[in-house]
Design a protein around this motif. Structure first.
Motif, mmCIF file in Angstrom:
data_model
loop_
_atom_site.group_PDB
_atom_site.id
_atom_site.type_symbol
_atom_site.label_atom_id
_atom_site.label_comp_id
_atom_site.label_asym_id
_atom_site.label_seq_id
_atom_site.Cartn_x
_atom_site.Cartn_y
_atom_site.Cartn_z
ATOM 1 N N TYR A 128 0.832 -1.205 0.000
ATOM 2 C CA TYR A 128 0.000 0.000 0.000
ATOM 3 C C TYR A 128 0.868 1.256 0.000
ATOM 4 O O TYR A 128 2.034 1.246 0.434
ATOM 5 N N THR A 129 0.287 2.337 -0.486
ATOM 6 C CA THR A 129 1.009 3.602 -0.626
ATOM 7 C C THR A 129 1.635 4.046 0.689
ATOM 8 O O THR A 129 2.779 4.519 0.731
ATOM 9 N N GLU A 130 0.882 3.916 1.778
ATOM 10 C CA GLU A 130 1.376 4.354 3.085
ATOM 11 C C GLU A 130 2.648 3.610 3.476
ATOM 12 O O GLU A 130 3.559 4.178 4.079
ATOM 13 N N GLN A 131 2.719 2.316 3.117
ATOM 14 C CA GLN A 131 3.923 1.539 3.410
ATOM 15 C C GLN A 131 5.113 2.075 2.625
ATOM 16 O O GLN A 131 6.213 2.252 3.169
ATOM 17 N N ILE A 132 4.882 2.348 1.346
ATOM 18 C CA ILE A 132 5.957 2.847 0.486
ATOM 19 C C ILE A 132 6.519 4.156 1.020
ATOM 20 O O ILE A 132 7.732 4.295 1.234
ATOM 21 N N THR A 133 5.641 5.124 1.221
ATOM 22 C CA THR A 133 6.102 6.459 1.649
ATOM 23 C C THR A 133 6.757 6.422 3.023
ATOM 24 O O THR A 133 7.775 7.091 3.254
ATOM 25 N N SER A 134 6.203 5.628 3.934
ATOM 26 C CA SER A 134 6.760 5.561 5.281
ATOM 27 C C SER A 134 8.153 4.941 5.277
ATOM 28 O O SER A 134 9.097 5.494 5.866
ATOM 29 N N VAL A 135 8.308 3.819 4.580
ATOM 30 C CA VAL A 135 9.602 3.126 4.565
ATOM 31 C C VAL A 135 10.651 3.951 3.828
ATOM 32 O O VAL A 135 11.802 4.056 4.275
ATOM 33 N N VAL A 136 10.271 4.537 2.696
ATOM 34 C CA VAL A 136 11.223 5.347 1.941
ATOM 35 C C VAL A 136 11.730 6.510 2.800
ATOM 36 O O VAL A 136 12.938 6.775 2.876
ATOM 37 N N ASN A 137 10.828 7.211 3.438
ATOM 38 C CA ASN A 137 11.231 8.348 4.271
ATOM 39 C C ASN A 137 12.113 7.922 5.440
ATOM 40 O O ASN A 137 13.109 8.591 5.765
ATOM 41 N N LYS A 138 11.796 6.808 6.063
ATOM 42 C CA LYS A 138 12.611 6.333 7.188
ATOM 43 C C LYS A 138 14.012 5.942 6.729
ATOM 44 O O LYS A 138 15.002 6.207 7.412
ATOM 45 N N CYS A 139 14.088 5.314 5.563
ATOM 46 C CA CYS A 139 15.401 4.923 5.048
ATOM 47 C C CYS A 139 16.232 6.149 4.662
ATOM 48 O O CYS A 139 17.439 6.207 4.924
ATOM 49 N N ILE A 140 15.574 7.121 4.030
ATOM 50 C CA ILE A 140 16.279 8.337 3.637
ATOM 51 C C ILE A 140 16.837 9.055 4.857
ATOM 52 O O ILE A 140 18.012 9.466 4.885
ATOM 53 N N ILE A 141 16.019 9.198 5.886
ATOM 54 C CA ILE A 141 16.459 9.885 7.101
ATOM 55 C C ILE A 141 17.566 9.106 7.804
ATOM 56 O O ILE A 141 18.476 9.683 8.406
ATOM 57 N N SER A 142 17.506 7.754 7.721
ATOM 58 C CA SER A 142 18.547 6.925 8.335
ATOM 59 C C SER A 142 19.903 7.171 7.686
ATOM 60 O O SER A 142 20.943 7.180 8.346
ATOM 61 N N PHE A 143 19.885 7.388 6.353
ATOM 62 C CA PHE A 143 21.134 7.623 5.635
ATOM 63 C C PHE A 143 21.521 9.098 5.600
ATOM 64 O O PHE A 143 22.696 9.424 5.460
ATOM 65 N N SER A 144 20.519 9.968 5.722
ATOM 66 C CA SER A 144 20.791 11.401 5.670
ATOM 67 C C SER A 144 19.872 12.125 6.653
ATOM 68 O O SER A 144 18.798 12.613 6.270
ATOM 69 N N PRO A 145 20.224 12.164 7.925
ATOM 70 C CA PRO A 145 19.354 12.718 8.976
ATOM 71 C C PRO A 145 18.896 14.149 8.730
ATOM 72 O O PRO A 145 17.823 14.549 9.213
#
Length: 401
Positions: A128-145
Motif C-alpha cells: 500500500y502507498t502508506e507503506q511505500i512512503t513511510s519506509v522510503v522516508n525512514k530509510c532516507i532519514i537513516s542515511f541522511s538525517p
C-alpha cells in the motif's frame, strides 16, 4: 562520507519485500526493466524504457511519485543523493477474474491472455502507498538525517498522456519416532490430495495440527505444522501430490501463486496459515474436478482439452491440436468424437459460448467485444453459434439473464 547506495537499495527491498531498481544508469536499467516487467506496451506505456526515462528525468527532488496503470500494476520512483530509484512493480488488491476479463476485452485482447495475466499479476506483492512512503522516508532519514521528509504525488493522468521477494536440535530416539509418525500422517494427507478427497482433506490437516495430536510430540516438534518452514514444506509436497494426480502444472502454479501473493501481504501468522490451508483445499478441489472432467479421457485427449482451454480465445487449428495429441488430424477427430461425444469444433464452440454467457450476465461489455474476447472476430458468426448452443441470441440471453 560516501553513501552506500547498494545498502540503501537492499534495505528498501528487505523492508518492503518489493523489487527496488537503481535506475541511475537509465540506458541499461530501464531497458532491462521494460523487458522484465512489461506485460503489454499498449496497456502499460509507463513500463516502456522511453516513458520511464522521461518520468525519471522530469521528477523533482523531495518527492515520491506513484503511477498505477490500467492493469492495476503500480510503481513508485524518487531521486535521492543524485540517484534514481524505482520501487516495484507491486499491486494494491487481490486478483479479480471478472475485472481482468473486462479489461482484456476492452483492449481487444483474447481470453487466452487471461491466464498469462493472472500469473503475471499474482507474481507481484500486495503493498500500500502508506507503506511505500513511510519506509522510503525512514530509510532516507537513516542515511541522511538532515534530509526533509519526502512528499507523495500520484501521477493519475500519465496513461492517457503517454498512450501506449542454526537452531540445531539433537535428535533422540523418541524424536526419530516422532518424525516417522509425522511422515506417515503426511503420506495419508498427500494421498487425499492425490485422490481429490475434498470431503476429508480439511479435517486431515486440522487433525495433523490439532493440540490433541501435537500434545504427544516433543517441544521441538510441537509447532512444526504451524511454523513457516513446516508450511512451506507442506506446500511443496502438496503441489507435487497434485501434479502426480495428473492435474496440469499450469493450474497448480495458478493456485499456489495466488495464495503466495496473499500471504506476502500480511505479517499475521494466523492469516498466513489460513491462506496455506485454503491453498491446499483449492488444490484438492482442482484435482477432484480434474478427475471428474478429464480422468475418463485418454492422455492424448486430456492434452488436447487442456490446449483448447488455454488457447480458447485464439485461433485453434486442427494442426495444433493434432500436434498436442501426437496423432494425425483424421485419427484425432475420430478419437475425440468417440471419447467426448462431440466434434472438436462443437466442443470449442460450447466452451466459448459458456464464457460469453458468463460475461453477458455479469458485465455490460458490448457483444462485439465479448465475441472477439472469446475467439470470434466475426460478430455475426458468433451470434449464429451462440443461438445454436443456447437457443437464443446473445442480446436475448442478456435480456433474460
Amino acid at each position: 562520507m560516501n553513501m552506500d547506495h547498494a545498502l540503501f537499495s537492499t534495505l528498501l527491498n528487505n523492508l518492503l519485500s518489493v523489487d527496488v531498481t537503481d535506475a541511475t544508469d537509465m540506458d541499461i536499467s530501464l531497458e532491462a526493466f521494460e523487458k522484465k516487467y512489461c506485460f503489454s506496451i499498449r496497456m502499460q506505456p509507463m513500463f516502456t524504457q522511453d516513458a520511464l526515462h522521461y518520468l525519471l528525468s522530469s521528477s523533482k527532488g523531495g518527492m515520491i511519485y506513484e503511477v498505477i496503470d490500467q492493469l492495476g500494476i503500480c510503481i513508485s520512483f524518487f531521486t535521492f543523493d543524485n540517484r534514481s530509484y524505482i520501487i516495484g512493480p507491486y499491486v494494491k488488491e487481490k486478483y479479480s477474474e471478472l475485472k481482468t476479463e473486462t479489461m482484456l476485452a476492452k483492449n481487444d485482447k483474447s481470453s487466452s491472455k487471461s491466464l498469462a495475466f493472472k500469473l503475471y499479476y499474482t507474481a507481484f506483492p500486495i503493498v500500500y502507498t502508506e507503506q511505500i512512503t513511510s519506509v522510503v522516508n525512514k530509510c532516507i532519514i537513516s542515511f541522511s538525517p538532515a534530509e526533509s521528509e519526502y512528499s507523495y504525488r500520484r501521477l493519475t493522468g500519465f496513461i492517457q498522456d503517454v498512450s501506449e521477494e542454526d537452531d540445531r536440535t539433537e535428535l533422540s530416539e523418541k524424536n526419530y519416532s516422532e518424525i516417522y509418525r509425522r511422515y506417515d500422517q503426511e503420506k495419508q494427507f498427500l494421498s487425499m490430495i492425490r485422490n481429490g478427497d475434498t470431503k476429508n482433506i480439511l479435517s486431515a490437516f486440522e487433525k495433523m495440527s490439532s493440540p490433541e495430536v501435537l500434545s504427544v510430540f516433543s517441544k521441538e516438534s510441537l509447532n512444526y505444522y504451524a511454523s513457516g518452514y513446516g508450511l512451506a514444506i507442506l506446500k511443496a509436497l502438496s503441489r507435487k501430490a497434485a501434479e502426480e494426480s495428473g492435474l496440469s502444472v499450469i493450474t497448480i502454479d495458478e493456485i499456489t501463486q495466488k495464495y503466495t501473493q496473499l500471504s506476502s501481504a500480511t505479517n499475521n501468522a494466523d492469516l498466513q496459515t489460513r491462506y496455506q490451508i485454503d491453498m491446499i483445499v483449492e488444490l484438492t478441489k482442482a484435482v477432484h474436478n480434474h478427475r471428474l472432467s478429464l480422468d475418463k479421457y485418454s492422455l492424448s485427449i486430456q492434452r488436447v482439452l487442456e490446449y483448447i482451454s488455454l488457447h480458447l480465445g485464439d485461433h485453434i487449428s486442427n494442426e495444433n491440436l493434432s500436434a498436442n495429441a501426437n496423432m494425425s488430424i483424421s485419427h484425432l477427430a475420430k478419437v475425440f468424437k468417440k471419447e467426448t461425444g462431440v466434434t472438436m469444433t462443437e466442443y470449442i464452440a460450447l466452451l466459448r459460448c459458456k464464457k460469453a454467457a458468463n460475461l453477458l450476465k455479469k458485465t455490460n461489455l458490448p457483444i462485439q467485444e465479448i465475441s472477439s474476447y472469446v475467439g470470434y472476430s466475426d460478430n455475426n458468426y458468433f451470434v449464429k453459434v451462440f443461438r445454436k448452443n443456447y437457443g437464443m441470441t446473445p442480446t436475448e440471453f442478456r435480456r433474460n439473464a
